[in-house]
Write a protein that holds these residues in place. Sequence first.
Motif, PDB file in Angstrom:
ATOM      1  N   LYS A  41      21.756  27.900  60.347  1.00  0.00           N
ATOM      2  CA  LYS A  41      21.770  27.413  58.965  1.00  0.00           C
ATOM      3  C   LYS A  41      23.021  27.854  58.211  1.00  0.00           C
ATOM      4  O   LYS A  41      23.141  27.616  57.010  1.00  0.00           O
ATOM      5  CB  LYS A  41      20.539  27.926  58.218  1.00  0.00           C
ATOM      6  N   ARG A  42      23.941  28.512  58.921  1.00  0.00           N
ATOM      7  CA  ARG A  42      25.171  29.048  58.316  1.00  0.00           C
ATOM      8  C   ARG A  42      24.852  30.026  57.191  1.00  0.00           C
ATOM      9  O   ARG A  42      25.500  30.035  56.147  1.00  0.00           O
ATOM     10  CB  ARG A  42      26.086  27.931  57.808  1.00  0.00           C
ATOM     11  N   LYS A  43      23.799  30.832  57.406  1.00  0.00           N
ATOM     12  CA  LYS A  43      23.401  31.885  56.475  1.00  0.00           C
ATOM     13  C   LYS A  43      23.639  33.222  57.172  1.00  0.00           C
ATOM     14  O   LYS A  43      23.990  33.261  58.338  1.00  0.00           O
ATOM     15  CB  LYS A  43      21.896  31.786  56.149  1.00  0.00           C
ATOM     16  N   GLY A  44      23.378  34.285  56.443  1.00  0.00           N
ATOM     17  CA  GLY A  44      23.439  35.609  57.053  1.00  0.00           C
ATOM     18  C   GLY A  44      24.853  36.108  57.259  1.00  0.00           C
ATOM     19  O   GLY A  44      25.814  35.553  56.716  1.00  0.00           O
ATOM     20  N   PRO A  45      24.968  37.155  58.064  1.00  0.00           N
ATOM     21  CA  PRO A  45      26.283  37.778  58.267  1.00  0.00           C
ATOM     22  C   PRO A  45      27.218  36.915  59.116  1.00  0.00           C
ATOM     23  O   PRO A  45      26.783  36.081  59.902  1.00  0.00           O
ATOM     24  CB  PRO A  45      25.949  39.087  58.988  1.00  0.00           C
ATOM     25  N   GLU A  60      31.534  46.116  60.796  1.00  0.00           N
ATOM     26  CA  GLU A  60      31.992  46.102  59.402  1.00  0.00           C
ATOM     27  C   GLU A  60      31.510  44.855  58.656  1.00  0.00           C
ATOM     28  O   GLU A  60      31.227  44.911  57.459  1.00  0.00           O
ATOM     29  CB  GLU A  60      33.510  46.279  59.287  1.00  0.00           C
ATOM     30  N   ASP A  61      31.385  43.717  59.352  1.00  0.00           N
ATOM     31  CA  ASP A  61      30.856  42.508  58.726  1.00  0.00           C
ATOM     32  C   ASP A  61      29.370  42.669  58.399  1.00  0.00           C
ATOM     33  O   ASP A  61      28.905  42.221  57.346  1.00  0.00           O
ATOM     34  CB  ASP A  61      31.043  41.287  59.629  1.00  0.00           C
ATOM     35  N   LEU A  62      28.630  43.301  59.297  1.00  0.00           N
ATOM     36  CA  LEU A  62      27.213  43.543  59.043  1.00  0.00           C
ATOM     37  C   LEU A  62      27.030  44.466  57.851  1.00  0.00           C
ATOM     38  O   LEU A  62      26.188  44.213  56.980  1.00  0.00           O
ATOM     39  CB  LEU A  62      26.545  44.148  60.280  1.00  0.00           C
ATOM     40  N   ALA A  63      27.829  45.527  57.789  1.00  0.00           N
ATOM     41  CA  ALA A  63      27.731  46.483  56.683  1.00  0.00           C
ATOM     42  C   ALA A  63      28.087  45.812  55.355  1.00  0.00           C
ATOM     43  O   ALA A  63      27.416  46.019  54.339  1.00  0.00           O
ATOM     44  CB  ALA A  63      28.639  47.683  56.942  1.00  0.00           C
ATOM     45  N   ALA A  67      25.517  45.183  52.248  1.00  0.00           N
ATOM     46  CA  ALA A  67      25.830  45.703  50.908  1.00  0.00           C
ATOM     47  C   ALA A  67      25.705  44.609  49.850  1.00  0.00           C
ATOM     48  O   ALA A  67      25.285  44.880  48.723  1.00  0.00           O
ATOM     49  CB  ALA A  67      27.234  46.307  50.891  1.00  0.00           C
ATOM     50  N   LEU A  68      26.034  43.380  50.214  1.00  0.00           N
ATOM     51  CA  LEU A  68      25.923  42.263  49.269  1.00  0.00           C
ATOM     52  C   LEU A  68      24.469  41.878  48.989  1.00  0.00           C
ATOM     53  O   LEU A  68      24.192  41.156  48.025  1.00  0.00           O
ATOM     54  CB  LEU A  68      26.691  41.047  49.788  1.00  0.00           C
TER      55      LEU A  68
END
Length: 76
Positions: A41-45, A60-63, A67-68
């Motif tokens: 769905k082009r959502k998430g990290p 780093e992308d997951l973190a 954080a967002l």
Amino acid sequence: MNKNNETTGLDLTVPARLLTRSEAAQYLRRSTGTLANWAAKRKGPVYYRQEDGAVVYAVEDLAEWLALQRVLPVVA
């Protein structure tokens, strides 16, 4: 190698550590199916799809994504 591609404007920074979808799911405390659904769905990290179809996530992308998702309490 950390470079910006001047021709395309893409950030060519190589992530320090990559996780499999299973490892990323553990990191986020979600199922691998949830991450797959989010990706569809082009959502998430943010994730990377490698030439062989394998999906990996940069720590780093997951973190940053996590954080967002932070919700601050409303002050009464």
